[in-house]
Design an enzyme around this catalytic site. Sequence first.
Site, mmCIF file in Angstrom:
data_model
loop_
_atom_site.group_PDB
_atom_site.id
_atom_site.type_symbol
_atom_site.label_atom_id
_atom_site.label_comp_id
_atom_site.label_asym_id
_atom_site.label_seq_id
_atom_site.Cartn_x
_atom_site.Cartn_y
_atom_site.Cartn_z
ATOM 1 N N HIS A 72 1.887 -1.089 -8.579
ATOM 2 C CA HIS A 72 1.327 -0.872 -7.242
ATOM 3 C C HIS A 72 1.273 0.621 -6.984
ATOM 4 C CE1 HIS A 72 1.544 -5.095 -6.488
ATOM 5 N NE2 HIS A 72 2.773 -5.073 -6.974
ATOM 6 N N ARG A 98 -10.564 3.537 0.829
ATOM 7 C CA ARG A 98 -9.634 2.739 1.648
ATOM 8 C C ARG A 98 -8.302 3.479 1.854
ATOM 9 N NH1 ARG A 98 -6.461 -1.731 -2.065
ATOM 10 N NH2 ARG A 98 -5.841 -2.524 -0.039
ATOM 11 N N PRO A 146 -8.227 -7.389 -5.737
ATOM 12 C CA PRO A 146 -9.161 -7.121 -4.644
ATOM 13 C C PRO A 146 -8.957 -5.763 -3.964
ATOM 14 C CG PRO A 146 -7.566 -8.820 -4.043
ATOM 15 C CD PRO A 146 -7.424 -8.588 -5.509
ATOM 16 N N ALA A 151 -3.611 -7.572 -3.021
ATOM 17 C CA ALA A 151 -3.002 -8.488 -2.052
ATOM 18 C C ALA A 151 -2.628 -9.836 -2.670
ATOM 19 C CB ALA A 151 -3.949 -8.686 -0.876
ATOM 20 N N ARG A 181 6.842 -1.049 2.859
ATOM 21 C CA ARG A 181 5.735 -1.369 3.774
ATOM 22 C C ARG A 181 6.021 -2.685 4.520
ATOM 23 N NH1 ARG A 181 0.165 -0.605 0.822
ATOM 24 N NH2 ARG A 181 -0.536 -0.860 2.972
ATOM 25 N N TYR A 234 -3.190 5.048 -0.579
ATOM 26 C CA TYR A 234 -3.719 4.897 -1.939
ATOM 27 C C TYR A 234 -4.320 6.179 -2.524
ATOM 28 C CZ TYR A 234 -3.137 0.080 -0.445
ATOM 29 O OH TYR A 234 -2.604 -1.093 0.036
ATOM 30 N N ASN A 252 -2.393 -4.878 -11.470
ATOM 31 C CA ASN A 252 -2.208 -4.627 -10.047
ATOM 32 C C ASN A 252 -3.000 -5.719 -9.322
ATOM 33 O OD1 ASN A 252 -2.126 -3.842 -7.418
ATOM 34 N ND2 ASN A 252 -2.718 -1.699 -7.782
HETATM 35 C C1 DQA Z 1 -1.342 -2.608 -3.713
HETATM 36 C C2 DQA Z 1 -0.382 -3.055 -2.612
HETATM 37 C C3 DQA Z 1 -0.833 -4.364 -2.004
HETATM 38 O O1 DQA Z 1 0.065 -4.757 -0.984
HETATM 39 C C4 DQA Z 1 -2.214 -4.212 -1.406
HETATM 40 O O2 DQA Z 1 -2.659 -5.447 -0.887
HETATM 41 C C5 DQA Z 1 -3.201 -3.635 -2.361
HETATM 42 C C6 DQA Z 1 -2.781 -2.542 -3.225
HETATM 43 C C7 DQA Z 1 -0.973 -1.220 -4.271
HETATM 44 O O3 DQA Z 1 -1.513 -0.872 -5.324
HETATM 45 O O4 DQA Z 1 -0.186 -0.499 -3.667
HETATM 46 O O5 DQA Z 1 -4.362 -4.000 -2.369
HETATM 47 O O6 DQA Z 1 -1.249 -3.535 -4.795
#
Ligand code: DQA
Length: 146
Positions: free
Chosen positions: A100, A17, A9, A77, A107, A22, A74
Amino acid sequence: MKIYVINGPNLNMLGIREPGHYGRASYGEVERMIEEHCRAKDVVPVIYQSNHEGALVDKIQEAFFEGADGIVINPGAYTHTSIAILDAVKATMLPTVEIHISKVEEREAYRQISYVREACIGTVTGRGIDGYKDAIDLLIDHIRQG
Ligand code: DQA
């Protein structure tokens, strides 16, 4: 060699975002980068993104039924919540690498749990979108050695 690259997601919102976490590349750019990287390594990728847990489970199962050699995932969440995704990866018995974009270990506390990790041969974090290339390389090396 055929691999599945599965994204959970909000990864379709890359470039929009939270660029501090990211980066600024769009999801389309990430897809193209993955395609190019796989082509250079003589690997065929099936790239998929969904915001829905069940759809992700379906795609993981598809990797098994379509005879894929491995998975890069990946789960977004769902990493931190989904036993269903863990079970799906375990069910395929396929070598799987978790990736990730952000450095999740630095984090929030709720990002410190990864359910899928115990079914994975490796994890890449905090390398930005280049982490996809690292995860693919890890997977390919593992498959080619195996
Ligand atoms: C993520 C890290 C997750 O905690 C977050 O909810 C994401 C992206 C990352 O690629 O760093 O949606 O997977």
